[in-house]
Scaffold this motif. Structure first.
Motif, PDB file in Angstrom:
ATOM      1  N   SER A  55       0.850  -1.198   0.000  1.00  0.00           N
ATOM      2  CA  SER A  55       0.000   0.000   0.000  1.00  0.00           C
ATOM      3  C   SER A  55       0.881   1.241   0.000  1.00  0.00           C
ATOM      4  O   SER A  55       2.101   1.158   0.216  1.00  0.00           O
TER       5      SER A  55
ATOM      6  N   LEU B 111       0.601   3.618   2.281  1.00  0.00           N
ATOM      7  CA  LEU B 111       1.007   3.801   3.680  1.00  0.00           C
ATOM      8  C   LEU B 111       2.268   2.991   3.971  1.00  0.00           C
ATOM      9  O   LEU B 111       3.232   3.494   4.545  1.00  0.00           O
TER      10      LEU B 111
ATOM     11  N   ILE C 187       5.502   4.525   2.506  1.00  0.00           N
ATOM     12  CA  ILE C 187       6.112   5.590   3.315  1.00  0.00           C
ATOM     13  C   ILE C 187       6.810   4.976   4.534  1.00  0.00           C
ATOM     14  O   ILE C 187       7.958   5.290   4.861  1.00  0.00           O
TER      15      ILE C 187
ATOM     16  N   THR D 181      -2.548  17.325   4.205  1.00  0.00           N
ATOM     17  CA  THR D 181      -2.363  16.083   3.456  1.00  0.00           C
ATOM     18  C   THR D 181      -3.337  15.053   3.995  1.00  0.00           C
ATOM     19  O   THR D 181      -4.003  15.268   5.012  1.00  0.00           O
TER      20      THR D 181
ATOM     21  N   ALA E  13      -2.596   9.528   6.143  1.00  0.00           N
ATOM     22  CA  ALA E  13      -1.619   8.436   5.989  1.00  0.00           C
ATOM     23  C   ALA E  13      -0.180   8.934   6.085  1.00  0.00           C
ATOM     24  O   ALA E  13       0.694   8.239   6.613  1.00  0.00           O
TER      25      ALA E  13
ATOM     26  N   VAL F  22       4.674  16.361   0.321  1.00  0.00           N
ATOM     27  CA  VAL F  22       3.613  15.627  -0.373  1.00  0.00           C
ATOM     28  C   VAL F  22       3.309  16.381  -1.669  1.00  0.00           C
ATOM     29  O   VAL F  22       3.203  17.607  -1.657  1.00  0.00           O
TER      30      VAL F  22
ATOM     31  N   GLN G 196      -0.175  11.013  -4.736  1.00  0.00           N
ATOM     32  CA  GLN G 196      -1.133  11.682  -5.625  1.00  0.00           C
ATOM     33  C   GLN G 196      -0.434  12.241  -6.852  1.00  0.00           C
ATOM     34  O   GLN G 196      -1.046  13.006  -7.608  1.00  0.00           O
TER      35      GLN G 196
ATOM     36  N   TYR H 259      -3.761   2.783  -4.691  1.00  0.00           N
ATOM     37  CA  TYR H 259      -5.179   2.722  -4.323  1.00  0.00           C
ATOM     38  C   TYR H 259      -5.978   2.943  -5.618  1.00  0.00           C
ATOM     39  O   TYR H 259      -5.586   3.752  -6.458  1.00  0.00           O
TER      40      TYR H 259
ATOM     41  N   LYS I  64      -6.322   6.360  -7.401  1.00  0.00           N
ATOM     42  CA  LYS I  64      -5.153   7.198  -7.689  1.00  0.00           C
ATOM     43  C   LYS I  64      -4.914   7.255  -9.206  1.00  0.00           C
ATOM     44  O   LYS I  64      -5.477   6.455  -9.957  1.00  0.00           O
TER      45      LYS I  64
ATOM     46  N   ALA J  21      -2.212  -1.437  -3.148  1.00  0.00           N
ATOM     47  CA  ALA J  21      -0.841  -1.667  -3.603  1.00  0.00           C
ATOM     48  C   ALA J  21      -0.071  -0.362  -3.493  1.00  0.00           C
ATOM     49  O   ALA J  21      -0.665   0.717  -3.376  1.00  0.00           O
TER      50      ALA J  21
ATOM     51  N   TYR K 262      -9.234  17.724   2.541  1.00  0.00           N
ATOM     52  CA  TYR K 262      -9.870  16.844   3.518  1.00  0.00           C
ATOM     53  C   TYR K 262     -10.650  17.717   4.479  1.00  0.00           C
ATOM     54  O   TYR K 262     -10.209  18.826   4.768  1.00  0.00           O
TER      55      TYR K 262
HETATM   56  C1  LIG Z   1      -3.586   7.663  -0.798  1.00  0.00           C
HETATM   57  C2  LIG Z   1      -2.525   8.373  -0.029  1.00  0.00           C
HETATM   58  C3  LIG Z   1      -1.672   7.704   0.862  1.00  0.00           C
HETATM   59  C4  LIG Z   1      -1.885   6.290   1.305  1.00  0.00           C
HETATM   60  O1  LIG Z   1      -1.968   5.366   0.297  1.00  0.00           O
HETATM   61  P1  LIG Z   1      -2.745   3.963   0.569  1.00  0.00           P
HETATM   62  O2  LIG Z   1      -2.400   3.180  -0.649  1.00  0.00           O
HETATM   63  O3  LIG Z   1      -4.177   4.283   0.697  1.00  0.00           O
HETATM   64  O4  LIG Z   1      -2.170   3.371   1.807  1.00  0.00           O
HETATM   65  C5  LIG Z   1      -0.637   8.419   1.437  1.00  0.00           C
HETATM   66  N1  LIG Z   1      -0.469   9.721   1.187  1.00  0.00           N
HETATM   67  C6  LIG Z   1      -1.293  10.413   0.369  1.00  0.00           C
HETATM   68  C7  LIG Z   1      -1.024  11.870   0.132  1.00  0.00           C
HETATM   69  C8  LIG Z   1      -2.360   9.767  -0.244  1.00  0.00           C
HETATM   70  O5  LIG Z   1      -3.177  10.461  -1.030  1.00  0.00           O
END
Ligand SMILES: *Cc1c(COP(=O)(O)O)cnc(C)c1O
Length: 379
Positions: A59, A61, A64, A85, A88, A131, A160, A183, A186, A194, A311
């Motif tokens: 993923s 997350l 990172i 941001t 996550a 980010v 993103q 995700y 995305k 993934a 958000y």
């Molecule tokens: C989607 C996203 C994540 C996390 O990605 P996942 O695949 O959902 O774990 C992290 N940072 C940002 C800025 C995101 O938009």
């Protein structure tokens, strides 16, 4: 006609003929974990990002998290990141035992404001985690300059930003490592969860590859306490096919963004996105700003237009971080944006007629007298 916020069916239809035999081949060979298709995708994605290595993980997350772990960032360390941001970004820092230190956004770009970074540095600061929010690269030059001067690592959250460019270079290769999410929604999305870590340092790539696979380089021999965070072979297969379309799909998003910006110029108090000079924005999201956000969202919902707030509650005001001592007023630009922003329908393949319909509904809203019609919830 209604316009959904995102339409993934268009993408799936576009790749169906190419993807189905490949998926069928994996179902036949049964190499579901770290099959050859994973390495094939990693190679293709690294080439796409114009960097040396890519390591597929479970993923965004985890991407990172594993990048941080691979750089030995953990308990006692502070990581500078964006206040504006998805949560996550901060959760990844917290999950390795480090402390996220937030920096407010630049009002023009919604990205971390590099002018506010230095005042947040302490002797414990180890890294800066910018980010590329909404698909627009963060202002990397000053970030890299501060990091070099203060001996900090840079890790990009590019979840993103797939394919975006900053001064001609793709995101993903600017720092010690970068993290991408696949995700489904995305710009490049899997058919499930993934992610990937990119880096120009083969040692970092090797460390991530080890950490994602139980800390093991040789089966049943464990060099360190790793995790299970592998990219599935099936997802890698699908991602390889979609990667071949990504530049075309990003171009479709950019076209849609241009249509929106043209049609929304001068409408009510709507502020359309600003793209920095020297940047190629890939419009993961098309975010507008208006003081009448809540009423406008209600109006669009009544007309079948899907909109989302990215958000609504900034990280520093989330319950999850109540123990961190942050309070209202700490990040004024981020807080003010959270009350005024909304993301309009945006996806590869969105038709000009769909953008027209959204914009017509927005114009209709602002053409009505403010005191007339229902104001929704507190607009
Ligand atoms: C989607 C996203 C994540 C996390 O990605 P996942 O695949 O959902 O774990 C992290 N940072 C940002 C800025 C995101 O938009």
């Amino acid at each position: 006609m209604s316009v959904p916020f995102v339409d993934l069916k268009w993408q799936m239809a576009a790749i169906k003929a190419e993807v189905e035999p490949r998926v069928q081949a994996v179902l036949s060979n049964c190499n579901f974990i770290l099959g050859a298709e994973v390495a094939e995708f990693e190679k293709a994605f690294a080439a796409f990002c114009e960097c040396r290595c890519a390591v597929g993980v479970a993923s965004g997350l985890d991407a990172i998290k594993l990048a941080l772990r691979a750089l030995d960032i953990g308990p006692g360390d502070e990581v500078i990141t964006a206040a504006n941001t998805f949560i996550a970004t901060a959760l990844a820092v917290s999950s390795v035992g480090a402390t996220p230190v937030l920096v407010d956004m630049d009002r023009r770009t919604f990205n971390i404001d590099p002018r506010l970074i230095e005042e947040r540095l302490t002797p414990r600061t180890r890294a800066i985690l910018p980010v590329h929010l909404y698909g627009q690269p963060a202002d990397m030059d000053p970030i890299i300059e501060i990091a070099a001067r203060r001996r900090l690592r840079v890790i990009e959250d590019a979840a993103q930003g797939h394919g975006a460019r900053y001064r001609g270079r793709r995101v993903g290769g600017f720092g010690a490592a970068a993290a991408f999410s696949f995700y489904p929604g995305k710009n490049l999305g899997a058919c499930g969860d993934a992610g990937v870590v990119t880096t120009n340092d083969p040692a970092v790539a090797d460390r991530v590859a080890t950490l994602r696979n139980y800390g093991s380089r040789v089966k049943y021999y464990h060099d360190e306490r790793g995790e299970n965070s592998r990219l599935d072979t099936l997802q890698a297969t699908i991602l390889t096919v979609k990667l071949g379309r990504l530049d075309e799909w990003n171009a479709s998003r950019r076209r849609a963004a241009a249509w929106y910006s043209e049609r929304l110029r001068g409408v009510g108090d709507v502020v359309t996105p600003e793209t920095m000079n020297g940047v190629e924005h890939v419009f993961h999201l098309y975010v507008i700003r208006t003081k009448r956000r809540d009423a406008l969202m209600q109006h669009l919902a009544e007309r079948g237009v899907g909109c989302i707030i990215h958000y609504p509650v900034p990280i520093h005001l989330q319950k999850a971080y109540a123990d961190r001592g942050w309070k209202k007023g700490d990040y004024p630009e981020t807080e003010s944006a959270a009350g005024e922003i909304m993301s309009l329908p945006m996806f590869a393949g969105i038709a000009e007629a769909q953008v027209d319909e959204v914009c017509a509904a927005i114009r209709e809203f602002f053409d009505r007298p403010v005191t007339g019609g229902p104001r929704g919830h507190g607009g």
